[in-house]
Enzyme design. Structure first.
Site, PDB file in Angstrom:
ATOM      1  N   GLU A  85      -6.133  22.763  31.237  1.00 55.93           N
ATOM      2  CA  GLU A  85      -6.283  23.634  30.038  1.00 55.93           C
ATOM      3  C   GLU A  85      -6.573  22.513  28.696  1.00 55.93           C
ATOM      4  N   ASP A 128      -6.516  14.260  24.940  1.00 57.89           N
ATOM      5  CA  ASP A 128      -7.528  13.818  24.030  1.00 57.89           C
ATOM      6  C   ASP A 128      -8.418  14.678  23.477  1.00 57.89           C
ATOM      7  N   GLU A 144     -16.229  23.016  36.489  1.00 53.42           N
ATOM      8  CA  GLU A 144     -17.276  22.685  37.661  1.00 53.42           C
ATOM      9  C   GLU A 144     -16.954  21.144  37.927  1.00 53.42           C
ATOM     10  N   PRO A 145     -17.551  20.760  39.235  1.00 58.02           N
ATOM     11  CA  PRO A 145     -17.439  19.348  39.639  1.00 58.02           C
ATOM     12  C   PRO A 145     -17.851  18.464  38.478  1.00 58.02           C
ATOM     13  N   GLY A 160     -12.065  30.622  37.232  1.00 60.68           N
ATOM     14  CA  GLY A 160     -12.936  29.761  37.585  1.00 60.68           C
ATOM     15  C   GLY A 160     -13.838  29.385  36.559  1.00 60.68           C
ATOM     16  N   LEU A 161     -13.474  28.221  35.807  1.00 60.18           N
ATOM     17  CA  LEU A 161     -14.400  27.817  34.666  1.00 60.18           C
ATOM     18  C   LEU A 161     -14.877  26.377  34.840  1.00 60.18           C
ATOM     19  N   GLY A 177      17.913   4.077  40.015  1.00 61.98           N
ATOM     20  CA  GLY A 177      17.428   4.075  41.296  1.00 61.98           C
ATOM     21  C   GLY A 177      17.296   5.732  41.672  1.00 61.98           C
TER      22      GLY A 177
HETATM   23  P1  TGC Z   1     -17.569  25.331  20.397  1.00 56.87           P
HETATM   24  O1  TGC Z   1     -18.843  25.651  19.903  1.00 56.87           O
HETATM   25  O2  TGC Z   1     -16.571  24.992  19.536  1.00 56.87           O
HETATM   26  O3  TGC Z   1     -17.003  27.134  20.548  1.00 56.87           O
HETATM   27  C1  TGC Z   1     -17.863  27.922  21.303  1.00 56.87           C
HETATM   28  C2  TGC Z   1     -17.232  29.533  20.903  1.00 56.87           C
HETATM   29  O4  TGC Z   1     -15.813  29.600  21.414  1.00 56.87           O
HETATM   30  C3  TGC Z   1     -15.052  29.625  20.272  1.00 56.87           C
HETATM   31  N1  TGC Z   1     -13.848  29.149  20.507  1.00 56.87           N
HETATM   32  C4  TGC Z   1     -12.828  29.272  20.675  1.00 56.87           C
HETATM   33  N2  TGC Z   1     -12.276  30.795  20.837  1.00 56.87           N
HETATM   34  C5  TGC Z   1     -10.876  31.188  21.074  1.00 56.87           C
HETATM   35  N3  TGC Z   1     -10.118  30.030  21.548  1.00 56.87           N
HETATM   36  C6  TGC Z   1     -10.485  28.797  21.411  1.00 56.87           C
HETATM   37  N4  TGC Z   1      -9.638  27.889  21.888  1.00 56.87           N
HETATM   38  C7  TGC Z   1     -11.648  28.505  21.047  1.00 56.87           C
HETATM   39  N5  TGC Z   1     -12.471  27.560  21.056  1.00 56.87           N
HETATM   40  C8  TGC Z   1     -13.826  27.652  20.740  1.00 56.87           C
HETATM   41  C9  TGC Z   1     -15.738  29.169  19.092  1.00 56.87           C
HETATM   42  O5  TGC Z   1     -15.411  29.551  17.800  1.00 56.87           O
HETATM   43  C10 TGC Z   1     -17.356  29.470  19.426  1.00 56.87           C
HETATM   44  O6  TGC Z   1     -17.466  30.877  18.951  1.00 56.87           O
HETATM   45  P2  TGC Z   1     -18.895  31.454  18.553  1.00 56.87           P
HETATM   46  O7  TGC Z   1     -18.511  32.821  18.346  1.00 56.87           O
HETATM   47  O8  TGC Z   1     -19.315  30.718  17.353  1.00 56.87           O
HETATM   48  O9  TGC Z   1     -19.748  31.295  19.805  1.00 56.87           O
HETATM   49  O10 TGC Z   1     -17.574  24.983  21.900  1.00 56.87           O
HETATM   50  P3  TGC Z   1     -17.987  23.573  22.503  1.00 56.87           P
HETATM   51  O11 TGC Z   1     -18.807  23.639  23.538  1.00 56.87           O
HETATM   52  O12 TGC Z   1     -18.144  22.620  21.321  1.00 56.87           O
HETATM   53  O13 TGC Z   1     -16.475  23.087  23.154  1.00 56.87           O
HETATM   54  C11 TGC Z   1     -15.278  22.673  22.360  1.00 56.87           C
HETATM   55  C12 TGC Z   1     -14.056  22.158  23.205  1.00 56.87           C
HETATM   56  C13 TGC Z   1     -14.338  20.884  23.638  1.00 56.87           C
HETATM   57  C14 TGC Z   1     -13.052  22.205  22.201  1.00 56.87           C
HETATM   58  C15 TGC Z   1     -14.004  23.287  24.356  1.00 56.87           C
HETATM   59  O14 TGC Z   1     -15.036  23.275  25.211  1.00 56.87           O
HETATM   60  C16 TGC Z   1     -12.754  22.808  25.359  1.00 56.87           C
HETATM   61  O15 TGC Z   1     -11.575  23.465  24.947  1.00 56.87           O
HETATM   62  N6  TGC Z   1     -12.943  21.896  26.483  1.00 56.87           N
HETATM   63  C17 TGC Z   1     -11.869  22.030  27.217  1.00 56.87           C
HETATM   64  C18 TGC Z   1     -11.904  22.527  28.469  1.00 56.87           C
HETATM   65  C19 TGC Z   1     -10.878  23.194  29.036  1.00 56.87           C
HETATM   66  O16 TGC Z   1      -9.561  23.388  28.530  1.00 56.87           O
HETATM   67  N7  TGC Z   1     -10.730  23.615  30.311  1.00 56.87           N
HETATM   68  C20 TGC Z   1      -9.628  24.351  30.837  1.00 56.87           C
HETATM   69  C21 TGC Z   1      -9.974  24.820  32.113  1.00 56.87           C
HETATM   70  S1  TGC Z   1      -8.970  26.233  32.880  1.00 56.87           S
HETATM   71  C22 TGC Z   1      -7.476  25.418  33.362  1.00 56.87           C
HETATM   72  O17 TGC Z   1      -7.480  24.113  33.233  1.00 56.87           O
HETATM   73  C23 TGC Z   1      -6.514  26.054  33.791  1.00 56.87           C
HETATM   74  S2  TGC Z   1      -5.236  25.434  34.451  1.00 56.87           S
HETATM   75  C24 TGC Z   1      -4.393  26.664  35.126  1.00 56.87           C
HETATM   76  C25 TGC Z   1      -2.960  26.622  35.419  1.00 56.87           C
HETATM   77  O18 TGC Z   1      -2.093  26.608  34.426  1.00 56.87           O
HETATM   78  O19 TGC Z   1      -2.723  26.105  36.665  1.00 56.87           O
HETATM   79  P1  FAD Z   2     -13.168  14.984  32.311  1.00 56.15           P
HETATM   80  O1  FAD Z   2     -13.896  16.193  31.526  1.00 56.15           O
HETATM   81  O2  FAD Z   2     -14.194  14.521  33.325  1.00 56.15           O
HETATM   82  O3  FAD Z   2     -12.150  13.916  31.576  1.00 56.15           O
HETATM   83  C1  FAD Z   2     -12.058  12.707  31.872  1.00 56.15           C
HETATM   84  C2  FAD Z   2     -11.457  11.838  30.807  1.00 56.15           C
HETATM   85  O4  FAD Z   2     -12.567  11.879  29.688  1.00 56.15           O
HETATM   86  C3  FAD Z   2     -10.295  12.677  30.146  1.00 56.15           C
HETATM   87  O5  FAD Z   2      -9.341  11.582  29.788  1.00 56.15           O
HETATM   88  C4  FAD Z   2     -10.687  13.172  28.957  1.00 56.15           C
HETATM   89  O6  FAD Z   2     -10.077  13.464  27.906  1.00 56.15           O
HETATM   90  C5  FAD Z   2     -12.101  12.144  28.668  1.00 56.15           C
HETATM   91  N1  FAD Z   2     -12.888  12.874  27.792  1.00 56.15           N
HETATM   92  C6  FAD Z   2     -13.927  13.824  28.255  1.00 56.15           C
HETATM   93  N2  FAD Z   2     -14.659  14.070  26.955  1.00 56.15           N
HETATM   94  C7  FAD Z   2     -14.378  13.508  25.927  1.00 56.15           C
HETATM   95  C8  FAD Z   2     -14.551  13.277  24.599  1.00 56.15           C
HETATM   96  N3  FAD Z   2     -15.814  14.116  24.260  1.00 56.15           N
HETATM   97  N4  FAD Z   2     -13.991  12.477  23.924  1.00 56.15           N
HETATM   98  C9  FAD Z   2     -13.141  11.497  24.659  1.00 56.15           C
HETATM   99  N5  FAD Z   2     -12.533  11.650  25.592  1.00 56.15           N
HETATM  100  C10 FAD Z   2     -13.224  12.609  26.457  1.00 56.15           C
HETATM  101  N6  FAD Z   2      -9.845  24.588  35.881  1.00 56.15           N
HETATM  102  C11 FAD Z   2     -10.117  26.082  35.973  1.00 56.15           C
HETATM  103  O7  FAD Z   2     -11.130  26.221  35.379  1.00 56.15           O
HETATM  104  N7  FAD Z   2      -9.175  26.795  36.391  1.00 56.15           N
HETATM  105  C12 FAD Z   2      -8.057  26.487  36.913  1.00 56.15           C
HETATM  106  O8  FAD Z   2      -7.100  27.205  37.503  1.00 56.15           O
HETATM  107  C13 FAD Z   2      -7.551  25.077  36.992  1.00 56.15           C
HETATM  108  N8  FAD Z   2      -6.357  24.574  37.415  1.00 56.15           N
HETATM  109  C14 FAD Z   2      -6.343  23.221  37.600  1.00 56.15           C
HETATM  110  C15 FAD Z   2      -5.135  22.464  38.291  1.00 56.15           C
HETATM  111  C16 FAD Z   2      -5.192  21.373  38.448  1.00 56.15           C
HETATM  112  C17 FAD Z   2      -4.074  20.927  39.252  1.00 56.15           C
HETATM  113  C18 FAD Z   2      -5.789  20.446  37.862  1.00 56.15           C
HETATM  114  C19 FAD Z   2      -5.524  18.948  37.946  1.00 56.15           C
HETATM  115  C20 FAD Z   2      -6.954  20.963  37.161  1.00 56.15           C
HETATM  116  C21 FAD Z   2      -7.121  22.377  36.893  1.00 56.15           C
HETATM  117  N9  FAD Z   2      -8.270  22.817  36.246  1.00 56.15           N
HETATM  118  C22 FAD Z   2      -8.576  24.066  36.192  1.00 56.15           C
HETATM  119  C23 FAD Z   2      -9.092  21.694  35.605  1.00 56.15           C
HETATM  120  C24 FAD Z   2      -9.012  21.348  34.332  1.00 56.15           C
HETATM  121  O9  FAD Z   2      -9.034  22.149  33.279  1.00 56.15           O
HETATM  122  C25 FAD Z   2      -9.755  19.924  34.043  1.00 56.15           C
HETATM  123  O10 FAD Z   2      -9.249  18.955  35.113  1.00 56.15           O
HETATM  124  C26 FAD Z   2      -9.622  19.574  32.609  1.00 56.15           C
HETATM  125  O11 FAD Z   2     -10.509  20.408  31.764  1.00 56.15           O
HETATM  126  C27 FAD Z   2     -10.348  18.126  32.446  1.00 56.15           C
HETATM  127  O12 FAD Z   2     -11.541  18.108  33.204  1.00 56.15           O
HETATM  128  P2  FAD Z   2     -12.109  16.866  34.302  1.00 56.15           P
HETATM  129  O13 FAD Z   2     -10.872  16.722  35.164  1.00 56.15           O
HETATM  130  O14 FAD Z   2     -13.473  17.290  34.672  1.00 56.15           O
HETATM  131  O15 FAD Z   2     -12.135  15.670  33.324  1.00 56.15           O
END
Ligand code: TGC
Ligand code: FAD
Length: 407
Positions: free
Chosen positions: A386, A390, A155-156, A152-153, A363
């Site tokens: 993940e 973008d 949030e709404p 869980g990372l 089709g």
């Molecule tokens: P930022 O200041 O850049 O970084 C904070 C700290 O984290 C370190 N860091 C990393 N470390 C390891 N791996 C990475 N990929 C890392 N990216 C950053 C960084 O060095 C720093 O460390 P420290 O020691 O200096 O504190 O953080 P920011 O707040 O500016 O955010 C950067 C950003 C936008 C890239 C990051 O927030 C991000 O990646 N956002 C996307 C969120 C995301 O991917 N959510 C996924 C949720 S989980 C999911 O979707 C599961 S789907 C599951 C399934 O397969 O079903």
């Molecule tokens: P938002 O962050 O609101 O983004 C909406 C749009 O705005 C996107 O096109 C994005 O690229 C754009 N945007 C946002 N910020 C910027 C910026 N700075 N510049 C340009 N464009 C931007 N999360 C978990 O923690 N655990 C899970 O197990 C997990 N499983 C998932 C399973 C499914 C089926 C789905 C759909 C999602 C899951 N997620 C999970 C959540 C997923 O990681 C998020 O949906 C994803 O990180 C995007 O967040 P959001 O949906 O809130 O979109």
């Protein structure tokens, strides 16, 4: 935690249709692999043909999570392939892990998701940041599939920007009190164990392990998805959940905790989607030989050949990118930005191939006779979770310019 009815397994219909998939290796990349890699890949491919292919269309059509596969996934070592064997993991290298994800996603992105979440987002943080007691308590059961985990990372109101999360932990002696909510959490309605990220009173992100049944923890399922229909997705709601301090991951503070787990899972996706792309290409290539129009196989038309030639070119480029990333990861040298590039490129590649393959099937391409639409719809999620397409672009932009678009 409430199970939302998933404990009663619905009847799943097995199709008698033969899965004729064969892998594609235009650049002899197998020569770069070790014997063990090929054995692992082929074993998972066989398992997918026997266990996933016959049921996946029915599961996707009726939005059924094939829960019975969890034990099989544990048996083939899909949960934590690179976690040491001492904790129940596979003790394999990063390329073996990638190839497993490729074969699982060839079956369905939802099946690969189940493995990604369990291995990279639940087992990995416990292994990397947990105490020895936590590792021994949870990892073997997660590896075998006895426990299902979730991460869980998101949030709404905080998806791409998890640093703004509001879920919080208040110190209460031997416990923390957890409040907040998580959204879009794969497997949360089924999970025995949840790795949840929340801010402590100093505003530092901490990881905690929650267990099913904790008072104040609920996990309603999210319905109505047109994507990842064979995967279970839900929320996590925390209302004054008392979390024993022994359940806090002791060895990490800050956002780098969850983000490093994402690096591990994004790496797996970069390989996984090659499987979905190969399945679409394989089906389109076969269809183009069998389907005749204007007196010839449609594969003889230049426009069909253009589509097929571009597909295999893009698959080959993606395979080389994944393989090189794997060799870097094996040396501990794959940077988060390199992983972002591969995740972004390869997911986009797979989605484009699904769209082209759909056209080649005419089709028929919109039906469940072929895997194309299911992969295409799944890949829309994979493009977003993940880290969105973008967000990964901006990570690369930051890496090459040194200028941070997020701050
Ligand atoms: P930022 O200041 O850049 O970084 C904070 C700290 O984290 C370190 N860091 C990393 N470390 C390891 N791996 C990475 N990929 C890392 N990216 C950053 C960084 O060095 C720093 O460390 P420290 O020691 O200096 O504190 O953080 P920011 O707040 O500016 O955010 C950067 C950003 C936008 C890239 C990051 O927030 C991000 O990646 N956002 C996307 C969120 C995301 O991917 N959510 C996924 C949720 S989980 C999911 O979707 C599961 S789907 C599951 C399934 O397969 O079903
Ligand atoms: P938002 O962050 O609101 O983004 C909406 C749009 O705005 C996107 O096109 C994005 O690229 C754009 N945007 C946002 N910020 C910027 C910026 N700075 N510049 C340009 N464009 C931007 N999360 C978990 O923690 N655990 C899970 O197990 C997990 N499983 C998932 C399973 C499914 C089926 C789905 C759909 C999602 C899951 N997620 C999970 C959540 C997923 O990681 C998020 O949906 C994803 O990180 C995007 O967040 P959001 O949906 O809130 O979109």
């Amino acid at each position: 935690m409430k199970d939302n009815g998933h404990s009663v397994a619905p009847t799943i219909h097995r199709s008698a249709k033969q899965d004729r998939f064969q892998g594609h290796d235009y650049y002899n990349i197998d020569e770069l692999l070790e014997t063990e890699h090929i054995l692992v890949r082929d074993a998972v491919r066989d398992w997918v043909k026997q266990e996933v292919s016959p049921i996946i269309e029915d599961c996707a059509e009726r939005a059924i999570y094939p829960r019975h596969l969890v034990k099989g996934l544990g048996d083939i070592g899909a949960f934590g392939p690179s976690i040491p064997t001492k904790y129940g993991g596979g003790g394999m290298d990063e390329i073996a892990y990638g190839l497993m994800m490729q074969e699982l996603e060839r079956g369905d992105s939802g099946v690969r998701s189940a493995a990604s979440v369990q291995g990279s987002l639940v087992m990995y943080p416990i292994y990397k940041f947990g105490s020895e007691e936590q590792k021994m308590k949870y990892l073997p059961k997660l590896a075998s599939g006895e426990f299902i985990g979730c991460f869980g990372l998101t949030e709404p109101n905080h998806g791409s920007d998890p640093s703004s999360m509001i879920s919080n932990l208040k110190d209460d002696g031997d416990c923390y009190i957890l409040n907040g909510a998580k959204m879009w959490i794969t497997n949360s309605p089924l999970a025995d164990v949840c790795v949840v990220w929340a801010k402590d009173e100093e505003g530092k992100v901490r990881g905690v392990i929650l267990e099913k049944g904790m008072k104040g923890l609920s996990a309603p399922e999210i319905h109505g998805k047109w994507s990842l229909r064979a995967s279970c997705t839900g929320e996590l709601v925390f209302e004054d959940v008392r979390v024993p301090k022994a359940n806090v991951l002791p060895n990490v503070k800050g956002l780098k905790g969850p983000l490093s787990c994402l690096s591990k899972a994004r790496y797996g996706i970069a390989w996984g989607v090659i499987g979905a792309a190969m399945d679409c290409y394989d089906s389109a290539l076969r269809y183009s030989m069998e389907r005749r129009q204007f007196g010839k196989p449609i594969g003889q038309f230049q426009l069909t050949q253009k589509k097929l030639a571009e597909m295999i070119t893009e698959i080959t480029k993606a395979q080389l990118l994944a393989w090189r990333l794997g060799t870097l990861a094996n040396k501990g040298k794959a940077t988060p930005a390199q992983i972002s590039m591969a995740k972004r490129n390869n997911v986009h590649m797979a989605l484009e191939i699904a769209r082209e393959a759909r056209q080649i099937h005419g089709g028929m391409g919109i039906t469940n006779e072929y895997p194309i639409m299911r992969h295409m719809m799944n890949l829309e999620t994979v493009l977003t979770y993940e880290g969105t397409h973008d967000i990964h672009l901006l990570i690369t932009g930051y890496d090459v310019t040194g200028l941070n678009a997020f701050k």
